[in-house]
Design an enzyme around this catalytic site. Sequence first.
Site, PDB file in Angstrom:
ATOM      1  N   LYS A 119       0.951  -1.658   0.042  1.00 10.70           N
ATOM      2  CA  LYS A 119       0.083  -0.178  -0.005  1.00 10.70           C
ATOM      3  C   LYS A 119       1.162   1.085   0.587  1.00 10.70           C
ATOM      4  O   LYS A 119       1.370   2.010  -0.486  1.00 10.70           O
ATOM      5  CB  LYS A 119      -0.778   0.111   1.193  1.00 10.70           C
ATOM      6  CG  LYS A 119      -2.085  -0.961   0.979  1.00 10.70           C
ATOM      7  CD  LYS A 119      -3.051  -0.864   2.164  1.00 10.70           C
ATOM      8  CE  LYS A 119      -3.897  -1.668   1.530  1.00 10.70           C
ATOM      9  NZ  LYS A 119      -5.338  -2.037   2.951  1.00 10.70           N
ATOM     10  N   LYS A 169     -10.607  -3.562  -4.448  1.00  7.02           N
ATOM     11  CA  LYS A 169     -10.778  -2.282  -4.909  1.00  7.02           C
ATOM     12  C   LYS A 169     -10.446  -1.043  -5.225  1.00  7.02           C
ATOM     13  O   LYS A 169      -9.885   0.049  -6.097  1.00  7.02           O
ATOM     14  CB  LYS A 169     -12.510  -1.901  -3.589  1.00  7.02           C
ATOM     15  CG  LYS A 169     -11.429  -1.991  -2.304  1.00  7.02           C
ATOM     16  CD  LYS A 169     -13.030  -1.916  -0.910  1.00  7.02           C
ATOM     17  CE  LYS A 169     -12.166  -2.051   0.202  1.00  7.02           C
ATOM     18  NZ  LYS A 169     -13.345  -2.560   0.534  1.00  7.02           N
ATOM     19  N   LYS A 216      -4.502 -10.380  -6.915  1.00  8.97           N
ATOM     20  CA  LYS A 216      -6.029  -9.931  -6.235  1.00  8.97           C
ATOM     21  C   LYS A 216      -7.309  -9.042  -6.641  1.00  8.97           C
ATOM     22  O   LYS A 216      -6.709  -8.374  -6.942  1.00  8.97           O
ATOM     23  CB  LYS A 216      -5.718 -10.064  -4.603  1.00  8.97           C
ATOM     24  CG  LYS A 216      -5.570  -8.872  -4.338  1.00  8.97           C
ATOM     25  CD  LYS A 216      -5.571  -9.321  -2.593  1.00  8.97           C
ATOM     26  CE  LYS A 216      -5.621  -7.535  -1.702  1.00  8.97           C
ATOM     27  NZ  LYS A 216      -5.416  -6.814  -0.723  1.00  8.97           N
TER      28      LYS A 216
HETATM   29  P1  TYM Z   1     -10.710  -5.752   3.265  1.00  7.34           P
HETATM   30  O1  TYM Z   1     -11.378  -4.874   3.549  1.00  7.34           O
HETATM   31  O2  TYM Z   1      -9.310  -5.653   2.366  1.00  7.34           O
HETATM   32  O3  TYM Z   1     -11.608  -7.336   2.948  1.00  7.34           O
HETATM   33  C1  TYM Z   1     -12.477  -7.374   3.709  1.00  7.34           C
HETATM   34  C2  TYM Z   1     -12.718  -9.021   3.697  1.00  7.34           C
HETATM   35  O4  TYM Z   1     -12.133  -9.155   2.879  1.00  7.34           O
HETATM   36  C3  TYM Z   1     -11.278 -10.281   2.576  1.00  7.34           C
HETATM   37  N1  TYM Z   1     -10.398 -10.066   0.799  1.00  7.34           N
HETATM   38  C4  TYM Z   1     -10.475 -10.988  -0.875  1.00  7.34           C
HETATM   39  N2  TYM Z   1     -10.389 -12.299   0.034  1.00  7.34           N
HETATM   40  C5  TYM Z   1     -10.385 -13.364  -0.866  1.00  7.34           C
HETATM   41  N3  TYM Z   1     -10.110 -12.741  -2.495  1.00  7.34           N
HETATM   42  C6  TYM Z   1     -10.114 -11.242  -2.501  1.00  7.34           C
HETATM   43  N4  TYM Z   1      -9.792 -10.966  -3.665  1.00  7.34           N
HETATM   44  C7  TYM Z   1     -10.211 -10.400  -1.028  1.00  7.34           C
HETATM   45  N5  TYM Z   1      -9.933  -8.996  -1.487  1.00  7.34           N
HETATM   46  C8  TYM Z   1     -10.147  -8.488   0.087  1.00  7.34           C
HETATM   47  C9  TYM Z   1     -10.313 -10.079   2.813  1.00  7.34           C
HETATM   48  O5  TYM Z   1      -9.143 -10.754   3.519  1.00  7.34           O
HETATM   49  C10 TYM Z   1     -11.172  -9.591   4.468  1.00  7.34           C
HETATM   50  O6  TYM Z   1     -11.445 -10.562   4.511  1.00  7.34           O
HETATM   51  N6  TYM Z   1      -7.481  -4.745   7.192  1.00  7.34           N
HETATM   52  C11 TYM Z   1      -8.751  -5.261   7.009  1.00  7.34           C
HETATM   53  C12 TYM Z   1     -10.201  -5.354   8.347  1.00  7.34           C
HETATM   54  C13 TYM Z   1      -9.714  -5.836   9.439  1.00  7.34           C
HETATM   55  C14 TYM Z   1     -10.081  -6.709   9.898  1.00  7.34           C
HETATM   56  C15 TYM Z   1      -9.680  -6.480  11.444  1.00  7.34           C
HETATM   57  C16 TYM Z   1     -10.063  -8.336   9.252  1.00  7.34           C
HETATM   58  C17 TYM Z   1      -9.646  -4.859  10.774  1.00  7.34           C
HETATM   59  N7  TYM Z   1      -9.217  -5.240  11.789  1.00  7.34           N
HETATM   60  C18 TYM Z   1      -9.972  -7.688  12.254  1.00  7.34           C
HETATM   61  C19 TYM Z   1     -10.638  -9.043  10.287  1.00  7.34           C
HETATM   62  C20 TYM Z   1     -10.095  -8.782  11.748  1.00  7.34           C
HETATM   63  C21 TYM Z   1      -9.154  -4.964   5.613  1.00  7.34           C
HETATM   64  O7  TYM Z   1      -8.371  -4.431   5.234  1.00  7.34           O
HETATM   65  O8  TYM Z   1     -10.277  -6.246   5.013  1.00  7.34           O
END
Ligand code: TYM
Length: 338
Positions: free
Chosen positions: A118, A204, A201
Amino acid sequence: MRVLSGIQPTGNLHLGNYLGAIRNWVKMQDEMDVATDSGSACFFFLADLHSITVHEERDTRIRNVREMAAALIACGIDPDRSVLFNQARVPAHAELAWLLNGTARIGWLNRMTQFKDKAGKNREGASVGLFVYPVLQAADVLLYQATHVPVGEDQKQHLELTRDIAVKFNTDFGVELFTLPEPYIPKESARIMGLRDGSAKMSKSDPSDMSRINLTDDDDTITQKVRKAKSDQEMLPEQAADLAGRPEALNLVGIYATLTEQTPDAVCGQFAGQGFGAFKPALAEVLVETLRPIRERFIALKDDDAALDALLVKGAQKARAVAQPTLDGAYAALGLLR
Ligand code: TYM
């Protein structure tokens, strides 16, 4: 058993989020409900405190939080059975994150691949928030004594860090305060790749909207994106192992398999000897049928600001009550009298 997970409320929910995480949240919610007959076993939240690492206008952020809440409910999260809230309404997240900053090591954070991705080349220009982002994530998980954290593969490293922080804190202060969480990452949907490049992957932040399927895309848009998805000229093999070296083909078969709850081998068995001219329409149909009811529910929910705010306020009340004893325990262990 306590299930917890979060999602950043930045932009649209896409197929990667849905298959990689949200669908599993809903399954776990439904299973837990049967197993424990209790409404407070699953915690799902909008990581709006994390979202400040991406610049957004005030009104956009407010809208994004409400829309992501509506999207999660449209996907099947039931605010009466799961605790659904946004982080900003539960100050314990920010407080515990600060306390854990004394335990997390710079060397550990330097190894986080998401920060490197990032921040890109402009590391000096990245915000401090982006660097310590994983510490806030650790606080999110540890506050609730979560045992199972359903996420996509890209979050695995953050959960390993969470465990390292928990072990070091417990050891340094001679307490058994934090539970060690297990990531829950089903193999088939762990990493949904983009439609234009099978090695990146679905995300967004990809500038091309054609690379992802948004949960708000209409039937025609979904069909068109699948038709234009990168694939290859070869036939589908009998077995998924023979898709090695064909990342786009593997991804499309994986998406179909996950949506239809089959193994990739079974999907290959069904389409063996056929090309993408035959496979893509079948995939588009399954996607359209899966996403249409979600989109319709989302549209019905998304503009009722008062109702969405009210349920997030209620969820936050429940979350605060569960988080408080852990936060108190952390202050006490550190000798911070209040
Ligand atoms: P975020 O918002 O980027 O994504 C949310 C969830 O979607 C999953 N994900 C994917 N899984 C499979 N293939 C993909 N292409 C793909 N893109 C996104 C992510 O793995 C995630 O599970 N840091 C985290 C949010 C967060 C969090 C937490 C998660 C904050 N605190 C505590 C678990 C526990 C995030 O940015 O996810």
